[in-house]
Design an enzyme around this catalytic site. Sequence first.
Site, PDB file in Angstrom:
ATOM      1  N   LYS A   1       0.833  -1.209   0.000  1.00 57.15           N
ATOM      2  CA  LYS A   1       0.000   0.000   0.000  1.00 57.15           C
ATOM      3  C   LYS A   1       0.867   1.258   0.000  1.00 57.15           C
ATOM      4  CE  LYS A   1      -4.113  -1.887   2.256  1.00 57.15           C
ATOM      5  NZ  LYS A   1      -5.029  -1.759   3.393  1.00 57.15           N
TER       6      LYS A   1
ATOM      7  N   LYS B   1     -11.233  -4.222  -2.508  1.00 56.52           N
ATOM      8  CA  LYS B   1     -12.067  -3.023  -2.530  1.00 56.52           C
ATOM      9  C   LYS B   1     -11.322  -1.849  -3.148  1.00 56.52           C
ATOM     10  CE  LYS B   1     -12.932  -4.010   1.838  1.00 56.52           C
ATOM     11  NZ  LYS B   1     -13.269  -4.039   3.239  1.00 56.52           N
TER      12      LYS B   1
ATOM     13  N   LYS C   1      -5.478 -10.382  -6.078  1.00 58.19           N
ATOM     14  CA  LYS C   1      -6.599 -10.616  -5.168  1.00 58.19           C
ATOM     15  C   LYS C   1      -7.782  -9.700  -5.474  1.00 58.19           C
ATOM     16  CE  LYS C   1      -5.983  -8.532  -1.180  1.00 58.19           C
ATOM     17  NZ  LYS C   1      -5.656  -8.108   0.173  1.00 58.19           N
TER      18      LYS C   1
HETATM   19  P1  TYM Z   1     -10.341  -6.227   4.970  1.00 52.99           P
HETATM   20  O1  TYM Z   1     -11.376  -5.189   5.300  1.00 52.99           O
HETATM   21  O2  TYM Z   1      -9.376  -5.929   3.893  1.00 52.99           O
HETATM   22  O3  TYM Z   1     -11.031  -7.593   4.624  1.00 52.99           O
HETATM   23  C1  TYM Z   1     -11.999  -8.175   5.487  1.00 52.99           C
HETATM   24  C2  TYM Z   1     -11.882  -9.679   5.500  1.00 52.99           C
HETATM   25  O4  TYM Z   1     -12.020 -10.190   4.176  1.00 52.99           O
HETATM   26  C3  TYM Z   1     -10.904 -10.990   3.840  1.00 52.99           C
HETATM   27  N1  TYM Z   1     -10.610 -10.790   2.414  1.00 52.99           N
HETATM   28  C4  TYM Z   1     -10.534 -11.777   1.515  1.00 52.99           C
HETATM   29  N2  TYM Z   1     -10.689 -13.104   1.644  1.00 52.99           N
HETATM   30  C5  TYM Z   1     -10.574 -13.843   0.519  1.00 52.99           C
HETATM   31  N3  TYM Z   1     -10.309 -13.312  -0.709  1.00 52.99           N
HETATM   32  C6  TYM Z   1     -10.146 -11.991  -0.879  1.00 52.99           C
HETATM   33  N4  TYM Z   1      -9.906 -11.482  -2.081  1.00 52.99           N
HETATM   34  C7  TYM Z   1     -10.265 -11.149   0.268  1.00 52.99           C
HETATM   35  N5  TYM Z   1     -10.167  -9.818   0.469  1.00 52.99           N
HETATM   36  C8  TYM Z   1     -10.377  -9.618   1.784  1.00 52.99           C
HETATM   37  C9  TYM Z   1      -9.767 -10.481   4.714  1.00 52.99           C
HETATM   38  O5  TYM Z   1      -8.767 -11.452   4.885  1.00 52.99           O
HETATM   39  C10 TYM Z   1     -10.499 -10.159   5.987  1.00 52.99           C
HETATM   40  O6  TYM Z   1     -10.668 -11.303   6.778  1.00 52.99           O
HETATM   41  N6  TYM Z   1      -7.041  -5.723   8.655  1.00 52.99           N
HETATM   42  C11 TYM Z   1      -8.303  -6.300   8.299  1.00 52.99           C
HETATM   43  C12 TYM Z   1      -9.456  -5.817   9.150  1.00 52.99           C
HETATM   44  C13 TYM Z   1      -9.246  -5.954  10.621  1.00 52.99           C
HETATM   45  C14 TYM Z   1      -9.331  -7.152  11.374  1.00 52.99           C
HETATM   46  C15 TYM Z   1      -9.114  -6.772  12.721  1.00 52.99           C
HETATM   47  C16 TYM Z   1      -9.565  -8.477  11.032  1.00 52.99           C
HETATM   48  C17 TYM Z   1      -8.997  -4.941  11.501  1.00 52.99           C
HETATM   49  N7  TYM Z   1      -8.917  -5.428  12.752  1.00 52.99           N
HETATM   50  C18 TYM Z   1      -9.120  -7.711  13.752  1.00 52.99           C
HETATM   51  C19 TYM Z   1      -9.578  -9.427  12.081  1.00 52.99           C
HETATM   52  C20 TYM Z   1      -9.338  -9.044  13.406  1.00 52.99           C
HETATM   53  C21 TYM Z   1      -8.622  -5.927   6.869  1.00 52.99           C
HETATM   54  O7  TYM Z   1      -8.129  -4.992   6.328  1.00 52.99           O
HETATM   55  O8  TYM Z   1      -9.573  -6.659   6.305  1.00 52.99           O
END
Ligand code: TYM
Length: 336
Positions: free
Chosen positions: A113, A202, A199
């Site tokens: 990023k 968003k 991947k």
């Molecule tokens: P985020 O918002 O990017 O994504 C949310 C969840 O979706 C999963 N994910 C995917 N899984 C499969 N294929 C994909 N293409 C894909 N894109 C996203 C992510 O692995 C995630 O589980 N840092 C985290 C958010 C967060 C969090 C936490 C998660 C903040 N605090 C505490 C767990 C525990 C994030 O950016 O997810």
Amino acid sequence: MHRPRVLSGVQPTGHLHLGNYLGAIRHWVAGQQERENFFCVVDLHAMTVPYNPAELAQNTYTVAALYLACGLDPQYSVIFIQSHVPAHSQLTWLLNCITPLNWLERMIQFKEKALKQGEDVGVGLLDYPVLMAADILLYQADLVPVGEDQKQHLELTRDIAQRFNYLFASPENPILKLPQPLIPTTGARVMSLTDGTSKMSKSDPSDMSRINLTDPPDLIQKKIKRCKTDPIRGLEFDNPQRPECHNLLTLYQLLSDKDKATVAAEVQDMGWGEFKPLLAEVIIEHLRPIQTKYAELMNAQDYLRQVLREGRERAHQIAQATLAQVQKAMGIAPLL
Ligand code: TYM
């Protein structure tokens, strides 16, 4: 009976897509009755890259409504907004003071990023995994269900907890619990519709690269019709030369609830012209009840607000108890 405690979250950056659903949310829903669950909308995380303040609050409620629409049930799951529980920011600061800088500089997501943002990269982006560690450690979570891309952040969370316990607690009486990641065997890395080697995300500038959970049927048909494929006849899983083929078959498998062998046999002689309408239909049908529920929830905002208020209260209670223990161990003067 001890029920394992779970915490996870999604950033309210735009709408949720099939990657978020298949990698994470679907598994939160499936396991919620056997576990003690905390699911937050991580709005503070969404501020670590350039964002539009006029949209953040609305997106936060949208994601909370989608949690419910996907099947999270407040009877089993505490649903809340991260910024509404101040302990998340407070613990982040305390953990910042014991996290070595080079642990954060190694994070793959930060490097990826940061590259995109050049000189504008903020401290928040570097510190993002510490905030995530605070989210998890505050609730003494046993399990963190996430997609594959969060694995490194989970390892860091464990390292931070271990370092904290070593510095400020004793091996017999650790204060912070070390969580385990829970990563699905299939669907942990859903790929982009326009490039099977990157991947689904968003932040991809092209909306054609993903299926959002709120996309109407005609848009889903259009996205699948135009998605990247290859000129080979006969469809197959696991051919490294055909990443798009593997990804689309996996979507079909997961959303139709069939097993891999059944799907492999069904599609082995098909061409794309035959398969794509089937896939579009399976996605549309799977999302239909979620979209109906979502529309209902958006029309009944009082219910959503009540769920989030109750969630905040419960989350605050648990988070505050851990924060107090950490503050005491680190030598913060008690209130007089
Ligand atoms: P985020 O918002 O990017 O994504 C949310 C969840 O979706 C999963 N994910 C995917 N899984 C499969 N294929 C994909 N293409 C894909 N894109 C996203 C992510 O692995 C995630 O589980 N840092 C985290 C958010 C967060 C969090 C936490 C998660 C903040 N605090 C505490 C767990 C525990 C994030 O950016 O997810």
